[in-house]
Structure formats: structure tokens, C-alpha cells
Design an enzyme around this catalytic site. Structure first.
Site, mmCIF file in Angstrom:
data_model
loop_
_atom_site.group_PDB
_atom_site.id
_atom_site.type_symbol
_atom_site.label_atom_id
_atom_site.label_comp_id
_atom_site.label_asym_id
_atom_site.label_seq_id
_atom_site.Cartn_x
_atom_site.Cartn_y
_atom_site.Cartn_z
ATOM 1 N N CYS A 16 0.837 -1.203 0.000
ATOM 2 C CA CYS A 16 0.000 0.000 0.000
ATOM 3 C C CYS A 16 0.875 1.257 0.000
ATOM 4 O O CYS A 16 0.624 2.202 -0.766
ATOM 5 C CB CYS A 16 -0.926 -0.024 1.214
ATOM 6 S SG CYS A 16 -2.114 1.324 1.258
ATOM 7 N N CYS B 90 -1.269 8.522 7.425
ATOM 8 C CA CYS B 90 -2.593 8.099 6.966
ATOM 9 C C CYS B 90 -3.440 7.607 8.151
ATOM 10 O O CYS B 90 -2.914 6.975 9.076
ATOM 11 C CB CYS B 90 -2.444 6.962 5.965
ATOM 12 S SG CYS B 90 -1.547 7.392 4.463
ATOM 13 N N CYS C 248 7.528 4.182 5.924
ATOM 14 C CA CYS C 248 6.657 3.946 4.760
ATOM 15 C C CYS C 248 7.430 3.468 3.539
ATOM 16 O O CYS C 248 6.843 2.939 2.597
ATOM 17 C CB CYS C 248 5.876 5.204 4.425
ATOM 18 S SG CYS C 248 6.915 6.588 3.903
HETATM 19 S S1 SF4 Z 1 0.499 4.625 5.676
HETATM 20 FE FE1 SF4 Z 1 -0.968 5.129 4.028
HETATM 21 S S2 SF4 Z 1 -0.023 4.346 2.205
HETATM 22 FE FE2 SF4 Z 1 1.000 3.319 3.927
HETATM 23 S S3 SF4 Z 1 -0.171 1.416 4.373
HETATM 24 FE FE3 SF4 Z 1 -1.085 3.007 5.606
HETATM 25 S S4 SF4 Z 1 -2.786 3.800 4.336
HETATM 26 FE FE4 SF4 Z 1 -1.401 2.727 2.970
#
Ligand code: SF4
Length: 243
Positions: free
Chosen positions: A131, A212, A238
Site C-alpha cells: 500500500c 494516513c 513507509c
Molecule cells: S500509511 Fe498510508 S499508504 Fe502506507 S499502508 Fe497506511 S494507508 Fe497505505
């Protein structure tokens, strides 16, 4: 901390490797303050080829304010993952207006890839790394092709892989400028107060680090700043800084 950064010439980019250039810059600016590092990077070393990457999160106002004082037209890259808190988006709007930033770019995931890999919008539950790659890493990689260097807000006190960060570092494609590496919580707080900067609305609700919404949780007093990110998982970053 006063330095002579503004009058020093830029490093000879064409004659040394990216790694060597970053190493030399890190040594040269090891005692400089954040503003001097930024002024040199934006105005000289990478003039016309540098952007700030900002999450418009809990501590972002500091760097955004410093950049705005040097050059309001500097490109600011925001990863619009589609998973931000509504409070982050409203805070972003407020800060952009307040600081007069004129080139804030929203980087979105590729529509076809999003439909193919995350049609239901729940990839974060099944594979958070995939993701983040889809919604953050690939959009940023694409946008950064237009630049030689980018500025981050990472700080050594955030811990983990950030504890030994230099002010300048090289990865496979770019030089990253980390002006706030030596800043602590108190420095951030003092700067916010001194410049009367608005706060992200969630910082008052136990969120010292904000990404997020599915992957960000409030933390208890005394916990590590990033303890609420991907809580319960081994994941701590991330991936945009992983190369
Ligand atoms: S931080 Fe954002 S981009 Fe990363 S897994 Fe979570 S929702 Fe998805």
C-alpha cells in the site's frame, strides 16, 4: 549558531560522486543551524533542483515556515494518498495560506495501478508495504525525477534508523537534506511559539506523529513519537527513505 554558509561556494557536483558530495556537505555543515543548511541548499548547492517533501503533519509547520522565509515558490511535494485525516487536509490548506506557499504539488497514486491493486481501498489491511509503495513510494519517485535533491523533516530524536542521520545523505538517485536532525521536541515547541504557527488539530488529541488515518494511532504520554505509526506491526517506515 552563526555560520558563513551563505558565502561558501557550492560543491563541484560534476566532479564527485553523489555519496562523496553528500559526505562533504554533511561535514561542512555539521555545526550549522537549520536555516543556514536550508539557505545554502535552496539558494546555492541545489538551486532550481530541490523540493521539500512535507506530510503537513505534527511538526511540519517548522520546516514549511523556514522554507517560506527563504523562497515561497520552492516546490512542496505532498503525498495525497487518499487516506489522510480530514484534519490534515484542512491544516494543509491553512498553512499554505498562512505561509504564502505558491507551488504545493499533490502527488497521487496511478489510477490504473490503484484500481488493479486496491480497488476496495483496503490494501493497508492486507499488505501495508504494498500500500505504501502504491500510494507513496511510486508517486514520489516519479515526481522526484525533476529534482536533484529533496528536503526532509526527519529528526534524530524520532529514533530507529533516524538516530544517526547526517544533515546531507545520498541514496541511489538523490541527495536528501535533513536540516532538523539535531532538533528535539523542545526546539520544535519553541519555534512554533516564537512564530505563532498553527498546530495540527490532532496534536492535542495524543497524536505526536501523523500519517494516513488507517495506520496512525494516538500514543500515551512518554511513548516514542512514532509509536502510533503502524501500531502492532513490525513496519516503522513507509519506504520513501528506504533506498
Ligand atoms: S500509511 Fe498510508 S499508504 Fe502506507 S499502508 Fe497506511 S494507508 Fe497505505
Amino acid at each position: 549558531m552563526k555560520t558563513s554558509a551563505a558565502i561558501l561556494p557550492a560543491e563541484p557536483a560534476a566532479t564527485v560522486s553523489r555519496e562523496e558530495r553528500a559526505r562533504r556537505l554533511a561535514m561542512r555543515y555539521s555545526a550549522s543551524d537549520a536555516r543556514d543548511i536550508l539557505a545554502h541548499a535552496i539558494g546555492q548547492e541545489f538551486a532550481g533542483g530541490i523540493a521539500l517533501v512535507s506530510s503537513f503533519g505534527a511538526e511540519s509547520a517548522v520546516l514549511l515556515h523556514m522554507v517560506a522565509e527563504i523562497d515561497r515558490t520552492l516546490p512542496v511535494l505532498f503525498l495525497e494518498t487518499g487516506k489522510h485525516f480530514a484534519q490534515t487536509l484542512s491544516y494543509k490548506k491553512k498553512l499554505v495560506q498562512r505561509l504564502g506557499l505558491s507551488d504545493v504539488r499533490e502527488l497521487r497514486p496511478d489510477g490504473d495501478a490503484l484500481a488493479a491493486q486496491d480497488g476496495q481501498g483496503d490494501l493497508w489491511k492486507r499488505d501495508a508495504d504494498a500500500c505504501c509503495t502504491l500510494r507513496k513510494v511510486r508517486p514520489l519517485d516519479g515526481a522526484l525525477k525533476a529534482f536533484d535533491a529533496w528536503i526532509t523533516g526527519r529528526k534524530q530524536f524520532h529514533g530507529g534508523g533516524r538516530a544517526a542521520l547526517p544533515a546531507f545523505e545520498a541514496n541511489a538517485t538523490h541527495i536528501k537534506v535533513n536540516p532538523l536532525i539535531r532538533w528535539g521536541k523542545d526546539d520544535v515547541e519553541a519555534y512554533m511559539l516564537a512564530h505563532d504557527l498553527p498546530r495540527h488539530p490532532l496534536t492535542g488529541q495524543g497524536y505526536p506523529s501523523i500519517g494516513c488515518w488507517p495506520c496512525t494511532h494516538p500514543v500515551a504520554a512518554g511513548d516514542d513519537v512514532r509509536a502510533g505509526r503502524w501500531r502492532g506491526a513490525a513496519k516503522t517506515e513507509c519506504g520513501i527513505h528506504g533506498r
